[in-house]
Scaffold this active site. Sequence first.
Site: not given
Length: 334
Positions: A78, A91, A98, A102, A105, A326
């Site tokens: 994305e 962005c 990932c 975290c 996220c 975010c």
Amino acid sequence: MLTKLKKILEGQPAYRYKQVNEALFKSLVSNWDEVSNLPKELKEKLSQDFPLEINAKIFKEPRVMKALIELEDGICIESVLMMYEKRNSICVSSQAGCALGCTFCATGQNGFKRNLTVWEMIVQVLFFARLFKEKGERIDNIVFMGMGEPFLNIDNVLEAIKILNDKDGFNIGARSISVSTVGITEGIKRLSDFPIQVNLAVSLHSPDDKVRSQLMPINKKYSLEKIFMAIDNYIIKTNRKVMLEYIMIENVTDKIKMAKELAVLIKSLEKPLVMVNMIPYNESGVISKYKPSSPERMEEFKMILIREGIDCIMRRSFGTTIAGACGQLAGKES
Ligand code: SAH
Ligand code: SF4
């Protein structure tokens, strides 16, 4: 220029490189057939080996667009376009997924698939640039703040930055390109030696190692002390301001004593050329126990930093209804 394109153009006269770059980045063609100044055989070879079609779905809000792009191997990533008053910013994702997990996220909670190639990062910018060409608008700003940790794919990220910055490429100024990291110190060091002076942002999120490790498991490897040492060296070497990102989660990162501790940490830098960018926590659908801080608390937190003489701004949340803010990028339709 991209290695694969260079290979295809081997043996061609030098001016072909310029023509191809112009077609790609200035005329923003989405099909080699549209390019009038290339020989037919070359166009056929390019169409075969370097196709320009981008397979994407768009999700829209008035000032935000999210593209879900399907890559050659079927993996989806994305990218988000934010339309501010004076600039259009993209962005960009640097990895599919990932590995760092975290806890706040969505990308991190969905695991890691693979690193993106240079072209796969460039494609994200091309996609929106092509859309915008029709409106007569251009892309002004790039942030590597999408899916993934840029410094765990640093060779490709730096290569992509070269193309974004190149006069014969996108021609986006170094100061209009930013890279955000969890604090991979080797990456911070490499960026300080990199000739194109892009902006560095570091996701800090807590002045306390214990809290930070709970939020970001990678803190066990890259502790606050190590990160601050790397930031200090970076600032001394480059004399450039570093942005510290700080996510505001109720009762977790937004305590008053944390604002004070953060100020102490920042002032411990030899050259505290930093600014704090407070990010309201966006619901990422993974850990329901987290809540965004109240506006009052965010203001209070900010005022403490400002009174300590620390530059501080609040990031606007964009794209929450299309899961494009975010921490909400999951690489699948939600
Ligand atoms: N992996 C890099 C860059 C991508 S994330 C990094 O972590 O820095 C971009 C920014 O969004 C980071 O500062 C990240 O901490 C923040 N972020 C992640 N999840 C979020 C959420 N749910 N709400 C608000 N910000 C979030
Ligand atoms: Fe990865 Fe950044 Fe999300 Fe952490 S915040 S999981 S490093 S993308």
